[in-house]
Scaffold this motif. Structure first.
Motif, mmCIF file in Angstrom:
data_model
loop_
_atom_site.group_PDB
_atom_site.id
_atom_site.type_symbol
_atom_site.label_atom_id
_atom_site.label_comp_id
_atom_site.label_asym_id
_atom_site.label_seq_id
_atom_site.Cartn_x
_atom_site.Cartn_y
_atom_site.Cartn_z
ATOM 1 N N MET A 19 0.157 -5.597 -4.381
ATOM 2 C CA MET A 19 0.256 -4.493 -3.430
ATOM 3 C C MET A 19 -1.081 -4.294 -2.741
ATOM 4 N N VAL A 20 -1.038 -4.016 -1.446
ATOM 5 C CA VAL A 20 -2.231 -3.650 -0.700
ATOM 6 C C VAL A 20 -2.361 -2.128 -0.758
ATOM 7 N N VAL A 21 -3.525 -1.634 -1.155
ATOM 8 C CA VAL A 21 -3.709 -0.191 -1.315
ATOM 9 C C VAL A 21 -4.907 0.285 -0.502
ATOM 10 N N ASP A 22 -4.826 1.542 -0.068
ATOM 11 C CA ASP A 22 -5.959 2.218 0.554
ATOM 12 C C ASP A 22 -6.670 3.024 -0.527
ATOM 13 N N VAL A 23 -7.981 2.906 -0.578
ATOM 14 C CA VAL A 23 -8.775 3.592 -1.592
ATOM 15 C C VAL A 23 -9.761 4.521 -0.891
ATOM 16 N N THR B 231 -9.821 -0.895 1.964
ATOM 17 C CA THR B 231 -8.506 -1.437 1.633
ATOM 18 C C THR B 231 -8.668 -2.535 0.602
ATOM 19 N N HIS B 232 -7.800 -2.533 -0.403
ATOM 20 C CA HIS B 232 -7.905 -3.504 -1.499
ATOM 21 C C HIS B 232 -6.593 -4.259 -1.632
ATOM 22 N N ILE C 70 -5.994 6.325 -4.895
ATOM 23 C CA ILE C 70 -5.418 5.004 -4.630
ATOM 24 C C ILE C 70 -3.982 5.218 -4.174
ATOM 25 N N ALA C 71 -3.636 4.701 -2.998
ATOM 26 C CA ALA C 71 -2.288 4.884 -2.461
ATOM 27 C C ALA C 71 -1.860 3.613 -1.734
ATOM 28 N N PRO C 72 -0.545 3.340 -1.669
ATOM 29 C CA PRO C 72 -0.078 2.167 -0.903
ATOM 30 C C PRO C 72 -0.618 2.202 0.516
ATOM 31 N N SER C 73 -1.054 1.056 0.993
ATOM 32 C CA SER C 73 -1.695 0.997 2.300
ATOM 33 C C SER C 73 -0.720 1.332 3.416
#
Length: 532
Positions: free
Chosen positions: A79-83, A72-73, A97-100
């Motif tokens: 925005m917090v994103v899941d990678v 998670t970034h 890369i998608a919104p967390s």
């Protein structure tokens, strides 16, 4: 701002569900109504650098070991994103890369600090001589600063060793090789009655602190388990043998198996599947110019473990991407594997595909080559044929275990009987186009960086070689700076002044220590040596 944040900005701007990035493919935006892609593909080196910068160390380790990882970034874009990361095959990675989906913001991932040989972390390769650049991420994303430009005061890498899990379905030796790779070691040393040791950032260290010494009989068994049958026969006859061993999805290893007073031992050198770019290993521009020659002899020299093979593989890969030629490599064993890009490449291994360097080199003259790489110029006949090949309109790359450009010229000439040396001086003066002598220095903060000595063939250099005045070559290099030439001392001093290398490390690597000490004093740099 990290490179990944540029993509997060685009994710927000276009209100996309996700962004998918794959080596060599256009960046893809995922929407409810369908996908759209950018017009420009992202190179693998750019994606590799993006991952190395954004992902935490434990994520990079997981990606190496399993080929998959997620993190998670917390983006600076708000925005917090899941990678999610995946290695599809060597040289091809995929990132999404998608919104967390998490409710709370995670702390921002720190940039991966430098490791391996250079400023950039060579995740897929492990052996990098310099900083990684790679340019803009893709499409309209702004250009990011090269990793190599980070100030010398950057925080050093943690020296804690990484552990890996044993896989009972694999040969036991693969466990040690995976452990070596996970810790960015360049070499693995296995000796009877000794704990496993590895060369990490240039120093020999215990790979498994607290592990018991390796039993001689057990060590011999696990080494022979991965040794090819023909190499077992050679070892039985000669008590040493060389071969290459690969772990799919990880990397290749060059192995040397030997017998000493305690039993059977081995040294494994890491050879990445991924070919490093010119920018990643930090090659001077003048060295790159040698790739555009149509004929002549180019030599890359240095002591064992100085990165000669890496430099040559990078030069060959550059040619492969930019010229339409036929390349033949003669190696013992084959180390870096080159796919056909713009060039046709035939790679031949001594003992497997041909009897010797000299026989393969003779055969190469009948195989319509434009460029020939000789992995090692070991004997008089191989050197003679290499010079002859360079004289007959081919570009020849070769290696020698010499420490400077002048000593390289002397070594070649001294290989021949006195009555032939005059003729060889003339032939060498006409065919030699360049000598690149290199050493690897321990870098401040971890990793290693290369220092280069460069001799460029021109009429003045040719005249000195022809007349046997090789002792004047150093002066010619000092005065030929505008032509791209440089001495080893000059490059070492530059590294010290830039904060990349300590004065003591540079002094140890210098071939002319008296002169280098004077140069340090002239630059106002203090040298602290034991006993001074």
């Amino acid at each position: 701002m990290m490179r990944i944040d540029f993509y997060v900005q685009h994710l927000i701007k276009h209100d996309a569900k996700a962004i998918e990035i794959e080596s060599g493919q256009p960046v893809r935006f995922v929407f409810e109504a369908g996908d759209r892609q950018s017009s420009k593909a992202i190179e693998h080196a750019q994606l590799s650098q993006l991952v190395q910068e954004a992902a935490p160390n434990k994520v990079l380790d997981e990606l190496r070991q399993s080929g998959r990882a997620v993190f998670t970034h917390n983006s600076d874009a708000g925005m917090v994103v899941d990678v999610s990361l995946r290695t599809k095959r060597p040289g091809v990675w995929a990132m999404r890369i998608a919104p967390s989906s998490g409710a709370s913001a995670a702390p921002s991932a720190s940039p991966a600090p430098s490791s391996s040989f250079g400023a950039g972390r060579a995740l897929g390769g492990g052996r990098s001589l310099g900083g990684s650049t790679g340019g803009a991420p893709a499409a309209s994303a702004p250009s990011a600063a090269p990793v190599a430009s980070a100030p010398p005061s950057a925080a050093p890498k943690s020296k804690g060793l990484v552990s890996v899990q044993r896989d009972p379905s694999e040969p036991e030796m693969n466990y040690y090789l995976r452990l070596m790779k996970a810790n960015d070691a360049s070499d693995l040393h296995l000796s009877p009655d000794c704990v496993p040791l590895a060369r990490i950032d240039g120093s020999i260290k215990e790979l498994e602190p607290g592990a018991p010494p390796l039993d001689p009989e057990h060590l011999e068994r696990i080494i022979m388990e991965i040794t090819p049958p023909e190499n077992r026969e050679e070892f039985a006859d000669c008590n040493d043998t060389d071969y290459a061993h690969a772990i799919e999805g990880l990397c290749r290893f060059r192995a040397n198996v030997f017998r000493d007073r305690k039993g059977v031992g081995a040294v494994f050198r890491q050879i990445p599947f991924e070919l490093l770019t010119v920018e990643q290993i930090g090659l001077p521009k003048k060295v790159l110019d040698l790739c555009w020659l149509s004929k002549g002899l180019v030599l890359v020299t240095g002591p064992t473990g100085s990165g000669k093979s890496t430099t040559l593989s990078t030069l060959i890969d550059f040619i492969n991407q930019n010229r339409d030629d036929h390349i033949i490599t003669i190696e013992d064993p084959i180390e870096f594997v080159h796919p056909n890009k713009k060039c046709l490449i035939n790679q031949r291994e001594i003992g497997t595909h041909t009897k010797s360097f000299k026989s393969a080199l003779r055969a190469a003259l009948r195989e319509d080559p434009d460029i020939v790489l000789v992995g090692e110029m070991r004997d008089l006949e191989t050197i003679a044929i290499a010079i002859e090949t360079a004289e007959t309109g081919h570009l020849v790359f070769g290696t020698l275990h010499t420490t400077s450009a002048p000593s390289t010229v002397d070594r070649i000439i001294d290989q021949f009987p006195p009555e032939q040396q005059e003729q060889i001086r003339v032939m060498l003066s006409e065919s030699l186009r360049g000598v690149v002598a290199q050493v690897l220095c321990k870098k401040v903060g971890g990793g290693r960086v290369a220092a280069y000595e460069i001799l460029v063939g021109n009429p003045a250099i040719a005249n000195l070689i022809r007349e046997g005045k090789t002792y004047q070559l150093k002066s010619a290099m000092q005065t030929g700076k505008k032509l791209g030439m440089q001495t080893m001392n000059a490059h070492l001093l530059e590294h010290v002044q830039n904060g990349l290398v300590t004065p003591e490390e540079a002094y140890v690597k210098s071939n002319d220590k008296v002169l280098f000490k004077q140069q340090l004093q002239g630059a106002g740099i203090q040298l602290s040596l034991g006993g001074d």
